[in-house]
Write a protein that holds these residues in place. Sequence first.
Motif, short mmCIF file in Angstrom:
data_model
loop_
_atom_site.label_atom_id
_atom_site.label_comp_id
_atom_site.label_asym_id
_atom_site.label_seq_id
_atom_site.Cartn_x
_atom_site.Cartn_y
_atom_site.Cartn_z
N VAL A 100 -3.00 16.37 2.81
CA VAL A 100 -3.23 14.93 2.86
C VAL A 100 -4.73 14.70 3.00
N LYS B 263 -1.57 0.81 8.18
CA LYS B 263 -2.81 0.18 7.66
C LYS B 263 -3.24 -0.97 8.55
N THR C 136 -9.19 17.64 4.05
CA THR C 136 -7.75 17.44 3.96
C THR C 136 -7.08 17.96 5.22
N HIS D 226 0.86 -1.19 0.00
CA HIS D 226 0.00 0.00 0.00
C HIS D 226 0.89 1.24 0.00
N GLU D 227 0.82 2.04 -1.04
CA GLU D 227 1.68 3.22 -1.18
C GLU D 227 0.83 4.47 -1.02
N VAL D 228 1.31 5.40 -0.19
CA VAL D 228 0.64 6.68 0.02
C VAL D 228 1.47 7.76 -0.66
N ARG D 229 0.85 8.51 -1.54
CA ARG D 229 1.54 9.55 -2.30
C ARG D 229 0.73 10.84 -2.19
N VAL D 230 1.39 11.90 -1.74
CA VAL D 230 0.75 13.21 -1.60
C VAL D 230 1.64 14.25 -2.29
N ALA E 160 3.61 2.79 5.64
CA ALA E 160 2.21 2.78 5.22
C ALA E 160 1.55 1.46 5.58
N SER F 200 7.35 8.40 10.59
CA SER F 200 7.20 7.91 9.21
C SER F 200 8.31 8.45 8.33
N ALA G 268 -2.18 6.72 7.49
CA ALA G 268 -0.91 6.11 7.13
C ALA G 268 0.28 6.94 7.59
N ASP H 145 -5.98 9.03 3.80
CA ASP H 145 -4.55 8.72 3.86
C ASP H 145 -3.87 9.20 5.11
#
Length: 346
Positions: A265, A345, A312, A43-47, A341, A277, A272, A269
Amino acid sequence: MKRWFGTFATAVSALVLVSCERPAASVQAATTPAATGAPDAKHEVRVTGVIQAVHASKVLVPAITGQYNRMTLTRIIAGGSHVSAGDPIASFDATVQMDAARDAQAKGDDLGHQADQKRAQNRADVEKRATDLQQAEADLAKAQIELRKGPVLSEIDRLKNEEKARIATLHVESLTKSNALHDQSDAAALRILELQRDRQRVALERAQTNVGRLDVKAPLAGMVALENLNRGNSLGHAQEGDQLYRGQPLVSIFDPSEMRVRCSVGEPDIEAIVPGSKANVYLDAYPDLVLPAHFEFASPVASAGLNSPIKTFTAVFRIDKTDPHLLPDLSAAVVLEPSAAGTAKK
């Protein structure tokens, strides 16, 4: 005929049995990988966000006191220069302020001399009025002595002495009242001159302060970035000879050794992102550049746009590595490491 019918029935029964057994086999085949424990997808979180400097300051056109709306820029530092705290950045024409300072000083000196002269005149007037009062009191004392001769004087002489005493008494009372009023008037006139002199001194101090403010210095050490100004019908950097207004942005100074990314964000998300982090930062302008970063803090309150159901949070990631390509206002993408992440999760 009976034999043929029996054979047909046997074949139909065999087909029914085969068709009933095939779905079970397919279900068993589909469930076999899950039973063997296949790994879940990462699971990848990209912001996305914007690069900012941790220590930065925006330098504005100085706001000098007085009715001076426009100032002429005479010198400005080149963009990309490195400065230390207190180094000169820009200068403005100080001719008007220097003329105002000279005028204020000349007027202040003149009013100071007038105040000294008025103070001396007041002392002389006080002495003169005191002498006149003493003379009137002496005349009153003499008239009172003459009144004591009343029994031995004629009626006319006695009445003359009484009138002289009455006039002397009124004269003394009049001088006493007028002297007090003259003292107040002289003190007020002197105070007016002193206030006018002090006003010119304040004007002189303001003009001198304005002259000092027209030499803009760096508030902190770092790199200089020129700000865009509205120059006619276009935007551009300030140049020597431009007429600028107070409060306009001139340059920005930032410390390139400490940079961060401010991101927005989404609510799904935010779970995560936990303390500690780790993430990687990718710059849109330099796709091949990857910089490590770590989570610093996030806003505890979510915000949403007008008539938007999506909320957000504002999160800040500190970049752990310096690079000459890092500049403020560059767009960047922050990708959380899969381990962080995945842990959040679970």
